[in-house]
Design a protein around this motif. Structure first.
Motif, PDB file in Angstrom:
ATOM      1  N   GLU A 165       2.608   8.138  15.181  1.00  0.00           N
ATOM      2  CA  GLU A 165       1.235   8.612  15.285  1.00  0.00           C
ATOM      3  C   GLU A 165       0.916   9.122  16.688  1.00  0.00           C
ATOM      4  O   GLU A 165       0.241  10.132  16.846  1.00  0.00           O
ATOM      5  CB  GLU A 165       0.272   7.498  14.894  1.00  0.00           C
ATOM      6  CG  GLU A 165       0.352   7.146  13.425  1.00  0.00           C
ATOM      7  CD  GLU A 165      -0.557   5.985  13.042  1.00  0.00           C
ATOM      8  OE1 GLU A 165      -1.326   5.491  13.900  1.00  0.00           O
ATOM      9  OE2 GLU A 165      -0.502   5.577  11.873  1.00  0.00           O
ATOM     10  N   VAL A 216       2.354  16.508  11.497  1.00  0.00           N
ATOM     11  CA  VAL A 216       2.133  15.227  10.822  1.00  0.00           C
ATOM     12  C   VAL A 216       3.158  14.223  11.332  1.00  0.00           C
ATOM     13  O   VAL A 216       4.185  14.592  11.882  1.00  0.00           O
ATOM     14  CB  VAL A 216       2.269  15.332   9.277  1.00  0.00           C
ATOM     15  CG1 VAL A 216       1.160  16.161   8.692  1.00  0.00           C
ATOM     16  CG2 VAL A 216       3.620  15.851   8.862  1.00  0.00           C
ATOM     17  N   LYS A 237      -3.281  21.269   5.542  1.00  0.00           N
ATOM     18  CA  LYS A 237      -3.627  21.851   4.241  1.00  0.00           C
ATOM     19  C   LYS A 237      -3.436  23.365   4.210  1.00  0.00           C
ATOM     20  O   LYS A 237      -2.989  23.908   3.221  1.00  0.00           O
ATOM     21  CB  LYS A 237      -5.060  21.496   3.865  1.00  0.00           C
ATOM     22  CG  LYS A 237      -5.224  20.056   3.479  1.00  0.00           C
ATOM     23  CD  LYS A 237      -6.647  19.761   3.091  1.00  0.00           C
ATOM     24  CE  LYS A 237      -6.768  18.290   2.736  1.00  0.00           C
ATOM     25  NZ  LYS A 237      -8.136  17.920   2.421  1.00  0.00           N
ATOM     26  N   LEU A 240      -2.118  14.268   7.392  1.00  0.00           N
ATOM     27  CA  LEU A 240      -1.905  15.091   6.204  1.00  0.00           C
ATOM     28  C   LEU A 240      -3.024  16.109   6.006  1.00  0.00           C
ATOM     29  O   LEU A 240      -2.773  17.253   5.644  1.00  0.00           O
ATOM     30  CB  LEU A 240      -1.773  14.200   4.970  1.00  0.00           C
ATOM     31  CG  LEU A 240      -1.301  14.856   3.684  1.00  0.00           C
ATOM     32  CD1 LEU A 240       0.071  15.495   3.859  1.00  0.00           C
ATOM     33  CD2 LEU A 240      -1.256  13.847   2.554  1.00  0.00           C
ATOM     34  N   ASP A 241      -4.251  15.730   6.299  1.00  0.00           N
ATOM     35  CA  ASP A 241      -5.368  16.649   6.130  1.00  0.00           C
ATOM     36  C   ASP A 241      -5.335  17.797   7.138  1.00  0.00           C
ATOM     37  O   ASP A 241      -5.984  18.817   6.947  1.00  0.00           O
ATOM     38  CB  ASP A 241      -6.701  15.905   6.219  1.00  0.00           C
ATOM     39  CG  ASP A 241      -6.839  15.104   7.501  1.00  0.00           C
ATOM     40  OD1 ASP A 241      -5.816  14.674   8.052  1.00  0.00           O
ATOM     41  OD2 ASP A 241      -7.985  14.905   7.937  1.00  0.00           O
ATOM     42  N   THR A 280       0.843  -1.191   0.000  1.00  0.00           N
ATOM     43  CA  THR A 280       0.000   0.000   0.000  1.00  0.00           C
ATOM     44  C   THR A 280       0.879   1.242   0.000  1.00  0.00           C
ATOM     45  O   THR A 280       2.026   1.211   0.442  1.00  0.00           O
ATOM     46  CB  THR A 280      -0.928   0.045   1.223  1.00  0.00           C
ATOM     47  OG1 THR A 280      -0.132  -0.004   2.403  1.00  0.00           O
ATOM     48  CG2 THR A 280      -1.909  -1.107   1.220  1.00  0.00           C
ATOM     49  N   GLU A 281       0.345   2.332  -0.484  1.00  0.00           N
ATOM     50  CA  GLU A 281       1.086   3.588  -0.520  1.00  0.00           C
ATOM     51  C   GLU A 281       1.156   4.163   0.895  1.00  0.00           C
ATOM     52  O   GLU A 281       0.193   4.114   1.651  1.00  0.00           O
ATOM     53  CB  GLU A 281       0.384   4.569  -1.453  1.00  0.00           C
ATOM     54  CG  GLU A 281       1.207   5.774  -1.771  1.00  0.00           C
ATOM     55  CD  GLU A 281       0.607   6.593  -2.888  1.00  0.00           C
ATOM     56  OE1 GLU A 281       1.193   7.623  -3.204  1.00  0.00           O
ATOM     57  OE2 GLU A 281      -0.430   6.198  -3.437  1.00  0.00           O
ATOM     58  N   LYS A 282       2.308   4.717   1.246  1.00  0.00           N
ATOM     59  CA  LYS A 282       2.498   5.275   2.580  1.00  0.00           C
ATOM     60  C   LYS A 282       2.202   6.780   2.541  1.00  0.00           C
ATOM     61  O   LYS A 282       2.637   7.481   1.639  1.00  0.00           O
ATOM     62  CB  LYS A 282       3.924   5.033   3.057  1.00  0.00           C
ATOM     63  CG  LYS A 282       4.210   3.565   3.231  1.00  0.00           C
ATOM     64  CD  LYS A 282       5.626   3.324   3.654  1.00  0.00           C
ATOM     65  CE  LYS A 282       5.868   1.835   3.754  1.00  0.00           C
ATOM     66  NZ  LYS A 282       7.245   1.504   3.934  1.00  0.00           N
ATOM     67  N   TRP A 283       1.453   7.244   3.538  1.00  0.00           N
ATOM     68  CA  TRP A 283       1.069   8.648   3.645  1.00  0.00           C
ATOM     69  C   TRP A 283       1.506   9.196   4.986  1.00  0.00           C
ATOM     70  O   TRP A 283       1.659   8.454   5.947  1.00  0.00           O
ATOM     71  CB  TRP A 283      -0.455   8.790   3.563  1.00  0.00           C
ATOM     72  CG  TRP A 283      -1.029   8.386   2.266  1.00  0.00           C
ATOM     73  CD1 TRP A 283      -1.484   7.137   1.930  1.00  0.00           C
ATOM     74  CD2 TRP A 283      -1.212   9.195   1.114  1.00  0.00           C
ATOM     75  NE1 TRP A 283      -1.946   7.138   0.641  1.00  0.00           N
ATOM     76  CE2 TRP A 283      -1.801   8.399   0.120  1.00  0.00           C
ATOM     77  CE3 TRP A 283      -0.952  10.520   0.826  1.00  0.00           C
ATOM     78  CZ2 TRP A 283      -2.121   8.884  -1.132  1.00  0.00           C
ATOM     79  CZ3 TRP A 283      -1.277  11.007  -0.421  1.00  0.00           C
ATOM     80  CH2 TRP A 283      -1.848  10.189  -1.384  1.00  0.00           C
ATOM     81  N   LEU A 284       1.648  10.505   5.062  1.00  0.00           N
ATOM     82  CA  LEU A 284       1.883  11.145   6.345  1.00  0.00           C
ATOM     83  C   LEU A 284       0.599  11.073   7.157  1.00  0.00           C
ATOM     84  O   LEU A 284      -0.482  11.368   6.649  1.00  0.00           O
ATOM     85  CB  LEU A 284       2.283  12.610   6.154  1.00  0.00           C
ATOM     86  CG  LEU A 284       3.633  12.860   5.492  1.00  0.00           C
ATOM     87  CD1 LEU A 284       3.805  14.342   5.209  1.00  0.00           C
ATOM     88  CD2 LEU A 284       4.765  12.357   6.372  1.00  0.00           C
ATOM     89  N   PRO A 335       5.093   7.893   8.067  1.00  0.00           N
ATOM     90  CA  PRO A 335       4.482   6.559   8.111  1.00  0.00           C
ATOM     91  C   PRO A 335       5.470   5.530   8.663  1.00  0.00           C
ATOM     92  O   PRO A 335       6.666   5.597   8.402  1.00  0.00           O
ATOM     93  CB  PRO A 335       4.143   6.268   6.647  1.00  0.00           C
ATOM     94  CG  PRO A 335       5.039   7.144   5.856  1.00  0.00           C
ATOM     95  CD  PRO A 335       5.326   8.346   6.705  1.00  0.00           C
TER      96      PRO A 335
END
Length: 67
Positions: free
Chosen positions: A27, A42, A16, A12-13, A5-9, A45
């Motif tokens: 986390e 943030v 913005k 992130l939302d 799966t792609e790793k995200w911060l 990951p």
């Protein structure tokens, strides 16, 4: 987390509209910063790597540790 799966911060939302951001290791660190009032935060990951990268570090003037 699932494989491939792609790793995200994490959070992130939350950044913005932020002019500056704070990047933390995990986390739970992000959630603690949020509780302390730092909403522009943030988390990377998967936390910090076990071993430091062999790549070059950025120039010192681009790294800000704030006080």
């Amino acid at each position: 987390m699932e494989r491939s799966t792609e790793k995200w911060l994490f959070g992130l939302d939350d950044i913005k509209e932020a002019a500056e951001i704070i990047i933390v290791e995990g986390e739970m660190d992000k959630l603690v910063m949020e509780e302390a009032g730092f909403l522009n935060c943030v988390s990377v990951p998967c936390g910090a790597p076990q071993k430091a990268s062999a790549g070059e570090l950025p120039p010192q003037e681009t790294v800000w540790f704030g006080t």
